[in-house]
Design an enzyme around this catalytic site. Structure first.
Site, PDB file in Angstrom:
ATOM      1  N   ASP A  36      16.179  21.688 -18.340  1.00  0.00           N
ATOM      2  CA  ASP A  36      16.704  22.233 -17.185  1.00  0.00           C
ATOM      3  C   ASP A  36      17.658  23.374 -17.541  1.00  0.00           C
ATOM      4  OD1 ASP A  36      15.380  20.290 -15.743  1.00  0.00           O
ATOM      5  OD2 ASP A  36      17.172  19.606 -14.708  1.00  0.00           O
ATOM      6  N   ASP A  37      17.498  24.527 -16.755  1.00  0.00           N
ATOM      7  CA  ASP A  37      18.386  25.673 -16.888  1.00  0.00           C
ATOM      8  C   ASP A  37      18.182  26.743 -17.752  1.00  0.00           C
ATOM      9  OD1 ASP A  37      20.073  23.852 -15.370  1.00  0.00           O
ATOM     10  OD2 ASP A  37      21.608  23.648 -16.584  1.00  0.00           O
ATOM     11  N   HIS A  87      13.661  25.693 -10.576  1.00  0.00           N
ATOM     12  CA  HIS A  87      15.261  25.335 -10.507  1.00  0.00           C
ATOM     13  C   HIS A  87      16.346  26.107  -9.844  1.00  0.00           C
ATOM     14  CE1 HIS A  87      17.737  21.949 -11.863  1.00  0.00           C
ATOM     15  NE2 HIS A  87      18.460  22.698 -12.743  1.00  0.00           N
ATOM     16  N   HIS A  91      20.828  28.563  -9.645  1.00  0.00           N
ATOM     17  CA  HIS A  91      21.351  27.209  -9.945  1.00  0.00           C
ATOM     18  C   HIS A  91      22.450  26.751  -8.882  1.00  0.00           C
ATOM     19  CE1 HIS A  91      23.215  23.709 -12.544  1.00  0.00           C
ATOM     20  NE2 HIS A  91      21.718  23.869 -13.058  1.00  0.00           N
ATOM     21  N   HIS A 175      18.855  19.679 -21.460  1.00  0.00           N
ATOM     22  CA  HIS A 175      19.145  20.864 -20.785  1.00  0.00           C
ATOM     23  C   HIS A 175      18.981  21.876 -22.110  1.00  0.00           C
ATOM     24  CE1 HIS A 175      20.955  18.415 -17.809  1.00  0.00           C
ATOM     25  NE2 HIS A 175      20.698  19.394 -16.944  1.00  0.00           N
TER      26      HIS A 175
END
Length: 205
Positions: A36-37, A87, A91, A175
C-alpha cells in the site's frame, strides 16, 4: 493518537463486513502479498527487485498522487507483471470524509490506475461508502497486517507478525512507504525465503 491495529483479522470482523475480500482459498498453498501507499522512488524499486528474486507476483494499492508524481515507477510495477489496485488519490480516511468527496477521490485515482480492485486507506471506510464502491470494485482487505508502518515494533517483531500469522490464502499487507522502510527492508526478503522454503507460491489478486 496512535490507532490500534490487529495483526490477524478476527473472524467476527469479517462477518460484520460481508462482501469484502479478506483472504483467498484456504486449500491452495499461496500467499497474496499486497503493498500500500506507493509508488515512491526510495522504496518501490527495492520491492520490485526483491519480488523478482523470488519469482513473486504481488498487488500494489497505489495512491493516485504518487502515481502522478512517479509515473516511471508505476510503469515499472506494471512491467513486472504485478496487479494494481486503487488506494484513493490522497490517502483519505473514509470515516472522516463525506461520501461524495470520498467517492470522487477514488474516481480521481482510478483515472490513473484503471483498476477494479480497491482498498480503503487505514482499512477504514463507512458502510455507505463501501456499499457504493462494491458496485464498481472488488474491495480487498486482508487477514495479516505486517505492522511495518509501526515505528514502535522492531524489524524482528514485524517478521514474526507475517510468518507467524499467515497461512494458505492469506492476504498480507506491507507498505512501500518511507515510514515502513526500516522494517520492510529487513522483513520482505526473509519472509519470502521462509514461505518459499515451505512450498508457498506468491500470487497477485
Amino acid at each position: 493518537m496512535k490507532m490500534p491495529y490487529l495483526v490477524k483479522t478476527p473472524g467476527l470482523l469479517k462477518q460484520f463486513y460481508p462482501g469484502l475480500t479478506w483472504n483467498k482459498s484456504r486449500t491452495e498453498k499461496a500467499i497474496y502479498l499486497t503493498f500500500d501507499d506507493g509508488p515512491i522512488p526510495q522504496v518501490t524499486p527495492f520491492v520490485l527487485q526483491t519480488l523478482a528474486q523470488f519469482d513473486a507476483k504481488a498487488t500494489f494499492f497505489c495512491i493516485g498522487e504518487n502515481v502522478q508524481k512517479h509515473p516511471e515507477i508505476f510503469e515499472a510495477v506494471k512491467a513486472g507483471g504485478h496487479a494494481i489496485g486503487n488506494h484513493t488519490f490522497n490517502h483519505l480516511r473514509g470515516w472522516n470524509t463525506a461520501n461524495e468527496l470520498y467517492l470522487e477521490n477514488v474516481e480521481q485515482c482510478n483515472q490513473l490506475v484503471k483498476s477494479k480492485l480497491f482498498r480503503p486507506p487505514y482499512g477504514r471506510a463507512k458502510k455507505s461508502q463501501l456499499a457504493a464502491l462494491k458496485k464498481q470494485y472488488e474491495v480487498v482487505m486482508w487477514d495479516v497486517l505486517s505492522g511495518d508502518f509501526d515505528p514502535d515494533i522492531s524489524p524482528q517483531q514485524c517478521y514474526q507478525n507475517v510468518v507467524g500469522k499467515s497461512s494458505n490464502g492469506s492476504i498480507v499487507v506491507f507498505h512501500d512507504s518511507l515510514k515502513a522502510w526500516p522494517r520492510l527492508e529487513y522483513v520482505l526478503p526473509k519472509a519470502l525465503a521462509f514461505w518459499q522454503d515451505r512450498g508457498y507460491v506468491f500470487k497477485s489478486l
